[in-house]
Each structure stands twice: as C-alpha cells, then as structure tokens.
Write a protein that holds these residues in place. Structure first.
Motif, PDB file in Angstrom:
ATOM      1  N   LEU A 123     -40.244 -55.891 -60.118  1.00  0.00           N
ATOM      2  CA  LEU A 123     -39.625 -54.593 -59.795  1.00  0.00           C
ATOM      3  C   LEU A 123     -39.030 -54.397 -58.432  1.00  0.00           C
ATOM      4  O   LEU A 123     -38.188 -53.551 -58.166  1.00  0.00           O
ATOM      5  CB  LEU A 123     -41.080 -53.557 -59.726  1.00  0.00           C
ATOM      6  CG  LEU A 123     -41.287 -53.292 -61.436  1.00  0.00           C
ATOM      7  CD1 LEU A 123     -42.717 -52.566 -61.073  1.00  0.00           C
ATOM      8  CD2 LEU A 123     -40.444 -52.444 -62.000  1.00  0.00           C
ATOM      9  N   ALA A 126     -35.715 -56.682 -58.599  1.00  0.00           N
ATOM     10  CA  ALA A 126     -34.853 -56.238 -59.518  1.00  0.00           C
ATOM     11  C   ALA A 126     -33.813 -56.990 -60.119  1.00  0.00           C
ATOM     12  O   ALA A 126     -32.638 -56.899 -59.916  1.00  0.00           O
ATOM     13  CB  ALA A 126     -34.449 -54.736 -59.060  1.00  0.00           C
ATOM     14  N   GLU A 140     -43.840 -47.111 -70.067  1.00  0.00           N
ATOM     15  CA  GLU A 140     -43.975 -46.934 -68.437  1.00  0.00           C
ATOM     16  C   GLU A 140     -43.205 -48.061 -67.707  1.00  0.00           C
ATOM     17  O   GLU A 140     -42.348 -47.801 -66.738  1.00  0.00           O
ATOM     18  CB  GLU A 140     -45.257 -46.559 -67.945  1.00  0.00           C
ATOM     19  CG  GLU A 140     -45.306 -46.220 -66.478  1.00  0.00           C
ATOM     20  CD  GLU A 140     -46.672 -45.764 -66.093  1.00  0.00           C
ATOM     21  OE1 GLU A 140     -46.945 -45.501 -64.985  1.00  0.00           O
ATOM     22  OE2 GLU A 140     -47.622 -45.835 -67.052  1.00  0.00           O
ATOM     23  N   ASN A 143     -39.447 -48.285 -68.544  1.00  0.00           N
ATOM     24  CA  ASN A 143     -38.725 -47.159 -67.660  1.00  0.00           C
ATOM     25  C   ASN A 143     -38.551 -47.447 -66.256  1.00  0.00           C
ATOM     26  O   ASN A 143     -37.586 -47.231 -65.623  1.00  0.00           O
ATOM     27  CB  ASN A 143     -39.628 -45.767 -67.739  1.00  0.00           C
ATOM     28  CG  ASN A 143     -39.069 -44.630 -67.194  1.00  0.00           C
ATOM     29  OD1 ASN A 143     -37.700 -44.320 -67.441  1.00  0.00           O
ATOM     30  ND2 ASN A 143     -39.589 -43.939 -66.209  1.00  0.00           N
ATOM     31  N   ALA A 144     -39.462 -47.892 -65.552  1.00  0.00           N
ATOM     32  CA  ALA A 144     -39.644 -48.310 -64.005  1.00  0.00           C
ATOM     33  C   ALA A 144     -38.512 -49.560 -64.046  1.00  0.00           C
ATOM     34  O   ALA A 144     -37.702 -49.554 -63.104  1.00  0.00           O
ATOM     35  CB  ALA A 144     -40.822 -48.938 -63.690  1.00  0.00           C
ATOM     36  N   HIS A 146     -35.924 -50.040 -65.938  1.00  0.00           N
ATOM     37  CA  HIS A 146     -34.526 -49.170 -66.263  1.00  0.00           C
ATOM     38  C   HIS A 146     -34.131 -48.241 -65.143  1.00  0.00           C
ATOM     39  O   HIS A 146     -32.840 -48.260 -64.569  1.00  0.00           O
ATOM     40  CB  HIS A 146     -34.799 -48.331 -67.546  1.00  0.00           C
ATOM     41  CG  HIS A 146     -34.548 -48.858 -68.897  1.00  0.00           C
ATOM     42  ND1 HIS A 146     -34.978 -48.370 -70.003  1.00  0.00           N
ATOM     43  CD2 HIS A 146     -33.977 -50.160 -69.026  1.00  0.00           C
ATOM     44  CE1 HIS A 146     -34.606 -49.170 -70.981  1.00  0.00           C
ATOM     45  NE2 HIS A 146     -34.179 -50.461 -70.435  1.00  0.00           N
ATOM     46  N   GLN A 147     -35.030 -47.897 -64.193  1.00  0.00           N
ATOM     47  CA  GLN A 147     -34.730 -46.992 -63.038  1.00  0.00           C
ATOM     48  C   GLN A 147     -34.071 -47.872 -62.205  1.00  0.00           C
ATOM     49  O   GLN A 147     -33.503 -47.514 -61.072  1.00  0.00           O
ATOM     50  CB  GLN A 147     -35.979 -46.529 -62.548  1.00  0.00           C
ATOM     51  CG  GLN A 147     -36.465 -45.107 -63.233  1.00  0.00           C
ATOM     52  CD  GLN A 147     -37.827 -44.540 -62.644  1.00  0.00           C
ATOM     53  OE1 GLN A 147     -38.448 -45.133 -62.104  1.00  0.00           O
ATOM     54  NE2 GLN A 147     -38.124 -43.487 -63.560  1.00  0.00           N
ATOM     55  N   ARG A 148     -34.538 -49.122 -62.061  1.00  0.00           N
ATOM     56  CA  ARG A 148     -33.885 -50.396 -61.171  1.00  0.00           C
ATOM     57  C   ARG A 148     -32.697 -50.983 -61.785  1.00  0.00           C
ATOM     58  O   ARG A 148     -32.263 -52.189 -61.226  1.00  0.00           O
ATOM     59  CB  ARG A 148     -35.066 -51.182 -60.622  1.00  0.00           C
ATOM     60  CG  ARG A 148     -36.006 -50.499 -59.641  1.00  0.00           C
ATOM     61  CD  ARG A 148     -37.275 -51.449 -59.867  1.00  0.00           C
ATOM     62  NE  ARG A 148     -38.544 -50.637 -59.096  1.00  0.00           N
ATOM     63  CZ  ARG A 148     -39.114 -49.774 -59.340  1.00  0.00           C
ATOM     64  NH1 ARG A 148     -38.969 -49.200 -60.539  1.00  0.00           N
ATOM     65  NH2 ARG A 148     -40.090 -49.129 -58.471  1.00  0.00           N
ATOM     66  N   ASN A 149     -32.097 -50.353 -62.654  1.00  0.00           N
ATOM     67  CA  ASN A 149     -30.966 -50.943 -63.647  1.00  0.00           C
ATOM     68  C   ASN A 149     -31.150 -52.310 -63.824  1.00  0.00           C
ATOM     69  O   ASN A 149     -30.439 -53.159 -64.028  1.00  0.00           O
ATOM     70  CB  ASN A 149     -29.795 -50.769 -62.532  1.00  0.00           C
ATOM     71  CG  ASN A 149     -28.286 -51.179 -63.416  1.00  0.00           C
ATOM     72  OD1 ASN A 149     -28.387 -50.561 -64.612  1.00  0.00           O
ATOM     73  ND2 ASN A 149     -27.349 -51.668 -62.597  1.00  0.00           N
TER      74      ASN A 149
END
Length: 355
Positions: A123, A126, A140, A143-144, A146-149
């Motif tokens: 994370l 990334a 979850e 999603n974490a 994806h939030q970091r592409n």
C-alpha cells in the motif's frame, strides 16, 4: 486484433503476456524486470519476502523500468498445529538432513511472513499491479489498492472462485488450469474438486465474469498463447518457460533436472509445503507419496523443509528440492527472458496470422 485489448492497453503492455509469479528461489528482480522491459507484465513472486526485501524489490523494479509490473502475495489461509503429524514430518526432515550432512532440524522460529506487514509495504509503495493467490482479498483491501491506482488481479481455479474475486472488486482474473506448475490457487473447494484444465476453464470464466482473463497452465510457447487468446483470454501467463533463463533464481540442480528431456514428469504433492503443488518427481516427494496423514497444514511444512531445500540447492542435490514445474516443462528452453518473449510472440503471431 487479439494482441491489443483493454487489459494490455490499461497496463501499457506490448504483448498479451504475463511472466507468472513464482514464489521461492526462482523469483528475482532481474527476471521480472527483464519481462517488463520486454513488454510483458513481469511479476514478483513475493509471498516469502520479508517486508524489507519486498520494499527493496519494488523500488528496484521502479528504478529499472517505467513499465508495468506486478507484486504477488499469498492470501493467508487458516491452519492449525497437530503435534503428532508435525513430529512425524520432522522425522522425515531429519532423515533428509542426515543424508545431506546437516545438523538435526530445529523447530522453525517463524512459520510464515506477516501478510499484514507485507500489504502495508504494498500500500505504501503502490506498485502498478497487485496479484494474489490462495484466496480473495477482501473488498476493503481492494478498495484501498484502487485508491492508490493499483490494478488488482486475483487467481481462480473455478468459475465460482472467479465470481467471488469479481464480487470483491478484482480488475482481472488469472484462470489457473490444472496443468499449471507450483501451488494450486484453489480456495473454495478441495483442490481435487478444482482441477479444471486451462482450455475448459478460460472460456467459462470469460463468459461468467466479463473481466479480463489471463490464462495460466500448460502454456509453453506461442501456440499456447494463440490458443488462450482464441478462447477469449486477454493474455497468457507463462511461468515454467522462464525457469531456465539466466535471470531466474533457479539453482544449478533445479536447472539440470528441468533441462533433462528424460525428467519432465510432473505430479501434485503436498510434501514440501503442505499445500498441493505441481512439480517434477524426486526422492523426497516419492518418500512421502501416499502418506498425506503425516503432513501438517500449510505453511508448517514449508518452514520445516526450508533448511533442507536450501542445503540441497547448495550441494546440487535435486532429490530434496521442490522442483515446481507445469505440464509444459519439456518445452522449456535456456534463453534470456527477452529472447523467450520474442520467440513466443513470433510463434503466436504466425499461428494467428497476425502481422
């Protein structure tokens, strides 16, 4: 054109090829780096990497290329201890230690790396792609990422597993056929009920999920890649095909066996790690064949057998190595990674009549 699709465009790949992650001694930065530089998706099999090595490896990949690459980890599986089975297995390890001239084995200080600590590194760093095996990362975590592409790929051996991965938010699915080398990724049913061949599995997962599907298992050259693409796959994953490359971390003993035309019979075994995996037959595997009752839960045997395997590699004794390989092992050639990718793609284009 079959060679350019949403998956290859999303990751900026020149070829619909994935260098399959192979956890253990064979996984090296040079192997994955050269695959990515050659236009495929290089994959670090990082399941056994301590967090510090994982971080160092991701940064080395980034320093070496601006192309996409993947980091693969094992989703933790429940396990328990059985003193009787562990003692019986340790006795077999002791026999191997004696044969290799080692001190008697000691109980491992650590059974497995912390997945939570490994994921914290993923994370933070990334990487472009995260892939997983042995289960479905929870929504979850996806999603974490994806939030970091980070693009997320899961491994399925059945349609039902693929649907779970889709429900959790995976972007693509590795369809691992029964021909694949190394550990089985099955997580919903016992592996024996999940041994579906690649040619049957790929189109079913394509139809059921609508996601990009990466075909894995028994693909050793461009003909296999062409077949996978015709079945609807967005890319093909090759693992065993890279083991004899100079960039692979495979030991000399491993290479000698894999490179021998007379020794490419594979079988599924739990002997080395406690989890079903496909590899070439050898003495230790055959010693435990039919004795499943003495093998503890994964990953306990993996920790117990590690000193044996490391010593065997140093001594050139293939009889005590985990010689993971798929059913296309006989097609493996000793070539650099870039040359393998070039040869495979020339073959695939010729088969499909692509320019």
């Amino acid at each position: 054109m079959l060679f350019a699709n949403a998956f290859t465009r999303r990751l900026g790949l020149d070829h619909p090829l994935v260098q399959a992650p192979m956890a253990g001694e064979t996984s090296t930065v040079p192997l994955s780096l050269e695959a990515s530089k050659a236009g495929a998706l290089g994959s670090l099999g990082a399941a056994y990497f301590p967090p510090a090595k994982l971080r160092e490896s991701i940064r080395a990949m980034r320093a070496g290329t601006s192309r996409s690459f993947a980091v693969n980890l094992f989703i933790p599986v429940p396990w328990g201890r059985d003193p009787a089975r562990e003692a019986a297995y340790a006795a077999e390890i002791a026999r191997a230690h004696q044969a290799l001239g080692l001190e008697p084995p000691q109980p491992p200080a650590q059974i497995e790396e912390s997945f939570e600590a490994q994921m914290q590194v993923v994370l933070e760093e990334a990487p472009p792609v995260f892939s997983s095996t042995f289960g479905a990362p929870d929504a979850e975590l996806v999603n974490a990422l994806h939030q970091r592409n980070v693009y997320v790929i899961g491994t399925a051996t059945t349609v039902a597993e693929a649907l779970v991965l889709k429900q959790r938010g995976a972007d693509a699915i590795i369809a691992q056929g029964s021909e694949a080398g190394g550990h089985r990724g099955s997580f919903l049913k016992p592996f024996g009920q999940s041994m579906i061949g690649t040619m049957a599995l790929v189109p079913q997962i394509v139809d059921a999920t609508g996601l990009p599907v990466l075909a894995a298992g028994g693909i050793g050259d461009g003909r296999g890649v062409a077949a996978a693409l015709c079945l609807g796959a967005s890319a093909a994953a090759l693992g065993t095909a890279f083991l004899l490359s100079p960039e692979s971390g495979a030991s000399a003993a491993y290479r000698a066996v894999l490179g021998s035309p007379a020794q490419t019979e594979t079988t599924i075994t739990r002997a080395f790690s406690g989890r079903p995996a496909r590899g070439l037959r050898n003495d230790f595997l055959e010693r435990l064949e039919g004795r499943e009752d003495i093998i503890p839960d994964y990953p306990i045997p993996n920790a117990w057998s590690r000193p044996m395997r490391q010593a065997a590699a140093r001594q050139g004794e293939a009889g005590y190595l985990s010689l993971w390989a798929g059913q296309a092992a006989a097609m493996t050639r000793a070539e650099p990674v870039a040359a393998i990718i070039s040869r495979v793609m020339v073959q695939a284009r010729a088969v499909l009549g692509e320019p």
